[in-house]
Design a protein around this motif. Structure first.
Motif, short mmCIF file in Angstrom:
data_model
loop_
_atom_site.label_atom_id
_atom_site.label_comp_id
_atom_site.label_asym_id
_atom_site.label_seq_id
_atom_site.Cartn_x
_atom_site.Cartn_y
_atom_site.Cartn_z
N ARG A 481 -0.54 5.10 6.52
CA ARG A 481 -1.03 4.06 5.87
C ARG A 481 0.12 4.05 4.61
NH1 ARG A 481 -4.28 7.68 6.07
NH2 ARG A 481 -4.67 7.99 3.92
N ALA A 482 0.83 2.94 4.63
CA ALA A 482 1.96 2.81 3.71
C ALA A 482 1.66 1.85 2.69
CB ALA A 482 3.30 2.52 4.60
N GLN A 483 2.08 2.05 1.65
CA GLN A 483 2.13 1.21 0.33
C GLN A 483 3.46 1.23 -0.25
OE1 GLN A 483 -1.18 3.46 -1.78
NE2 GLN A 483 -2.27 1.41 -1.83
N ILE A 484 4.07 0.11 -0.26
CA ILE A 484 5.62 -0.08 -0.64
C ILE A 484 5.79 -1.11 -1.74
CG2 ILE A 484 7.99 -0.44 0.10
CD1 ILE A 484 7.01 0.08 2.93
N TRP A 485 6.14 -0.80 -3.03
CA TRP A 485 6.42 -1.50 -3.98
C TRP A 485 8.09 -1.52 -4.49
CZ3 TRP A 485 2.69 2.23 -4.42
CH2 TRP A 485 1.26 1.74 -4.17
N SER A 486 8.48 -2.47 -4.89
CA SER A 486 9.97 -2.55 -5.57
C SER A 486 9.92 -1.96 -6.69
CB SER A 486 10.63 -3.92 -5.83
OG SER A 486 10.06 -4.58 -6.42
N MET A 487 10.85 -1.40 -7.34
CA MET A 487 10.97 -0.79 -8.42
C MET A 487 10.76 -1.68 -9.89
SD MET A 487 14.12 1.57 -10.31
CE MET A 487 13.67 2.01 -11.82
N ALA A 488 11.32 -2.75 -9.49
CA ALA A 488 10.88 -4.07 -10.49
C ALA A 488 9.58 -4.34 -10.60
CB ALA A 488 11.92 -5.18 -10.15
N GLU A 489 8.74 -4.34 -9.36
CA GLU A 489 7.12 -4.44 -9.53
C GLU A 489 6.45 -3.35 -10.26
OE1 GLU A 489 6.57 -6.82 -5.34
OE2 GLU A 489 6.66 -4.83 -5.29
N VAL A 490 6.83 -2.13 -10.16
CA VAL A 490 6.19 -0.84 -10.60
C VAL A 490 6.64 -1.20 -12.30
CG1 VAL A 490 6.01 1.46 -10.89
CG2 VAL A 490 6.27 0.24 -8.56
N VAL A 491 7.83 -1.25 -12.78
CA VAL A 491 8.23 -1.37 -14.07
C VAL A 491 7.35 -2.45 -14.70
CG1 VAL A 491 10.16 -1.74 -15.70
CG2 VAL A 491 10.43 -0.34 -13.55
N GLU A 492 7.23 -3.54 -14.05
CA GLU A 492 6.47 -4.60 -14.68
C GLU A 492 4.93 -4.34 -14.81
OE1 GLU A 492 5.55 -9.45 -13.63
OE2 GLU A 492 7.04 -8.23 -12.50
N ALA A 493 4.37 -3.66 -13.75
CA ALA A 493 2.75 -3.27 -14.07
C ALA A 493 2.68 -1.98 -13.35
CB ALA A 493 2.15 -4.40 -13.29
N PRO A 494 2.81 -1.00 -14.08
CA PRO A 494 2.98 0.56 -13.51
C PRO A 494 1.68 0.96 -13.02
CG PRO A 494 3.43 0.75 -15.74
CD PRO A 494 3.39 -1.00 -15.54
N SER A 495 0.56 0.49 -13.78
CA SER A 495 -1.06 1.08 -13.62
C SER A 495 -1.34 0.45 -12.44
CB SER A 495 -1.74 0.58 -14.78
OG SER A 495 -1.80 -0.95 -15.14
N GLU A 496 -0.87 -0.74 -11.59
CA GLU A 496 -1.57 -1.34 -10.50
C GLU A 496 -0.99 -0.32 -9.22
OE1 GLU A 496 -0.40 -5.34 -10.04
OE2 GLU A 496 -1.35 -5.99 -11.80
N ALA A 497 0.25 0.08 -9.25
CA ALA A 497 0.70 1.02 -8.22
C ALA A 497 0.18 2.40 -8.33
CB ALA A 497 2.30 0.84 -8.36
N LEU A 498 -0.23 2.84 -9.35
CA LEU A 498 -0.71 4.26 -9.51
C LEU A 498 -2.19 4.10 -9.30
CD1 LEU A 498 0.92 5.29 -13.07
CD2 LEU A 498 1.58 6.20 -10.87
N GLN A 499 -2.95 3.08 -9.69
CA GLN A 499 -4.19 2.89 -9.24
C GLN A 499 -4.52 2.91 -8.00
OE1 GLN A 499 -6.89 2.79 -11.92
NE2 GLN A 499 -8.20 3.28 -10.26
N ALA A 500 -3.68 2.08 -7.32
CA ALA A 500 -3.57 1.78 -5.84
C ALA A 500 -3.26 3.07 -5.03
CB ALA A 500 -2.65 0.70 -5.18
N SER A 501 -2.58 3.85 -5.50
CA SER A 501 -2.31 5.06 -4.71
C SER A 501 -3.33 5.91 -4.98
CB SER A 501 -0.95 5.62 -5.46
OG SER A 501 0.23 4.99 -5.20
N ILE A 502 -3.79 6.09 -6.19
CA ILE A 502 -5.27 6.87 -6.15
C ILE A 502 -6.40 6.82 -5.44
CG2 ILE A 502 -6.53 7.98 -7.69
CD1 ILE A 502 -4.10 9.14 -8.01
N ASP A 503 -6.66 5.10 -5.39
CA ASP A 503 -7.64 4.64 -4.43
C ASP A 503 -7.35 4.83 -3.02
OD1 ASP A 503 -8.60 3.57 -6.98
OD2 ASP A 503 -8.04 1.75 -6.45
N GLU A 504 -6.26 4.81 -2.41
CA GLU A 504 -6.01 5.04 -1.30
C GLU A 504 -6.14 6.45 -0.85
OE1 GLU A 504 -5.09 4.21 2.65
OE2 GLU A 504 -5.40 2.88 1.28
N MET A 505 -6.25 7.50 -1.60
CA MET A 505 -6.42 8.85 -1.37
C MET A 505 -7.72 9.05 -1.25
SD MET A 505 -3.48 10.49 -4.11
CE MET A 505 -4.24 12.07 -3.77
#
Length: 570
Positions: A481-505
């Protein structure tokens, strides 16, 4: 009414003597065939040992080779002797020297007396048989087999292929519909007599002499021609593994054999002293009077076969590795892999451990030694952090890490700088959850003081490695189960990537994350990427960054700490 016993004996003559005496003591006449490959000395001693039992006789000897006609010929001769000498016999039970009666013989007599016209023989057409091994079902009846499959395998395979290319087909005798099944049967006197005295027997014998494994088809086919009532099942418990080899029963299978309610079991280990002692001497406690039902223990055999062929997910035998794809799964539990997070966020591992409540490791696959949580050098299962041992077999290292710590979610960091030998393994592992911030490997390069030409070469190398890893995660064969973001996407909205990673766990919370890790200072990072482009290296994985970033796109207010200027060498 009486039951006659035909015993085909090959080895373990001492045990065969015990069983023959058991049958005869219950009033069953016994005819024994001893393989002609047994030495004359041993055969003579065996006959003399049983000479005091009037109900036991010996038939003429044949060479019995697996899959050849000799077994059928031996059975024919023994049955003719039994029927000719004992007119009272109404059923003939075929067994081997390794068969063991599980129930009192009187129960078998009573059972068969209540079914005087029933033939118990497993008999099914080739289209309905699921257990054929070796790729031959109908062809075993239409080709010739002059070579032994066990001792002349290459000649056997080549001759079969030669006949296929020629389009050769043997003619099946008129009125014969080939059937297959277990060779261990119990036939009525009428059916067996009809088979042995059939006017076309000479023709049938000539035909089946060239059939592959005729002992599993000769009586099974002809019983269908002469019997008035066939029950397609055997009264003998005989189980086979996925390779067609019989399961062997040992002393610790005592309760399993009791549960089967079968009359006879095969194949018993000759040194299973407890089994022979219990079933041959304890008539009262041997078995209860029930309908034979080997299906009651089928689940156990299915589980055993699955365990042997697939093993336990994530656990390999110490003696050998399974064929790739047959291991049933690389790892034994779910785990999470984070790539690019420690590069972009300060103290990410500590934050993840607080937020997720699981064990969080650093860079497990390097560079350098494995960074186990808490700085441990050895963890569960005596798994060492030493890079030399880890890199000797990275795949096994990953398997052991997850297996040894099962029951506790494992998280670790990964990067293009790490050993990539496990990249595809993780991509194809259904237990893996992989979160990637693409291009974050550039942050440590941005913060280094190395010569820019060296930085450019390293950036090109790392980007190529990460690109290959992302291709693996996106491939049709990937199960992670892979989640891939570009660095620019995470810099723009870091909470979304972090929340999605925790939810996937599987750690979904009713509210947003209470805290976020601090992002590293990226002042001048856009200019750094532009300099790489100017030097001929195209950094595309991290997304679009402006050449100048005046303010970082943080979810929190930016601090007032001074930014480090980035110098570009001309």
């Amino acid at each position: 009414m009486s039951v006659g016993i035909v015993m085909l004996v090959h080895t373990a003559l001492g045990r065969a003597e015990q069983v023959a005496r058991h049958w005869a003591a219950a009033g069953c006449p016994v005819v024994i065939h001893v393989d002609a490959k047994v030495s004359d000395r041993r055969y003579k001693a065996f006959r003399e040992a049983l000479s005091d039992v009037a109900l036991i006789r010996f038939s003429s000897r044949h060479v019995c080779t697996w899959g050849a006609w000799g077994i059928v010929a031996a059975t024919q001769d023994a049955c003719e002797m039994l029927l000719g000498d004992h007119a009272e016999v109404q059923h003939v039970f075929l067994s081997s020297g390794s068969c063991l009666p599980l129930r009192p013989v009187d129960e078998l007599k009573t059972y068969l007396a209540a079914r005087p016209r029933t033939d118990f023989i497993e008999s099914a057409t080739t289209a309905d048989v699921p257990w054929t091994v070796g790729g031959l079902d109908e062809e075993r009846f239409t080709l010739r087999f002059p070579f032994s499959w066990k001792t002349q395998r290459r000649a056997f395979d080549r001759y079969v292929e030669f006949q296929r290319k020629l389009g050769f087909r043997r003619r099946i005798p008129d009125g014969v519909v080939p059937h297959m099944g277990s060779q261990w049967w119990c036939l009525t006197r009428q059916t067996l007599q009809a088979i042995l005295t059939d006017p076309q027997r000479a023709e049938y014998d000539r035909y089946f002499r060239k059939v592959w494994i005729p002992d599993e088809s000769y009586f099974q086919t002809l019983a269908r021609k002469h019997s008035t009532h066939v029950e397609s099942r055997s009264l003998t418990l005989s189980k086979f593994d996925f390779q067609g080899k019989p399961h062997i029963f040992y002393d610790d299978h005592l309760q399993l054999l009791r549960r089967s309610d079968c009359f006879v079991a095969r194949k018993i280990w000759p040194h299973a002293n407890r089994l022979y002692r219990v079933f041959l001497t304890d008539a009262e406690g041997a078995m209860k009077r029930r309908e034979p039902n080997p299906g009651k223990i089928d689940r156990i055999f299915s589980t055993a076969s699955e365990r042997r062929t697939r093993g336990r997910t994530g656990l390999y035998m110490q003696s050998r590795f399974p064929r790739e794809g047959w291991e049933g799964g690389l790892t034994g539990a779910r785990y999470s892999v984070f790539q690019g997070f420690t590069e972009l966020f300060e103290d990410f591992e500590a934050w993840l451990s607080r937020t997720a409540g699981c064990r969080v490791h650093g860079q497990i696959f390097g560079p350098g030694d494995a960074e186990f949580s808490g700085g441990q050098q050895v963890i569960n299962g005596a798994l060492t952090a030493k890079a030399a041992l880890r890199d000797h077999s990275p795949r096994t290292f990953l398997t052991n890490l997850i297996w040894n710590t099962r029951g506790e979610r494992q998280c670790f960091q990964y990067s293009p700088r790490a050993n990539q030998a496990v990249a595809w393994d993780m991509a194809k592992d259904g237990n893996a959850h992989v979160s990637v911030i693409a291009g974050a490997w550039a942050v440590p390069l941005f913060r280094t003081r190395r010569p820019f030409e060296e930085i450019r070469r390293e950036a090109a190398r790392l980007q190529r490695i990460e690109h290959e890893f992302l291709d693996a995660l996106r491939s049709p064969w990937a199960k992670a189960r892979a989640q891939i973001w570009s660095m620019a996407e995470v810099v723009e909205a870091p909470s979304e990537a972090l929340q999605a990673s925790i939810d996937e766990m599987g750690l979904r919370t009713a509210r947003r994350l209470p805290e976020l890790p601090e992002m590293r200072d990226l002042t001048g990072f856009g200019a750094f990427l532009q300099s790489l482009k100017n030097q001929g290296m195209h950094p595309y994985l991290m997304g679009d960054f402006p050449a100048e970033v005046d303010e970082p796109a943080q979810d929190e207010e930016p601090d007032d700490k001074p930014r480090r200027p980035y110098m570009v060498k001309k």
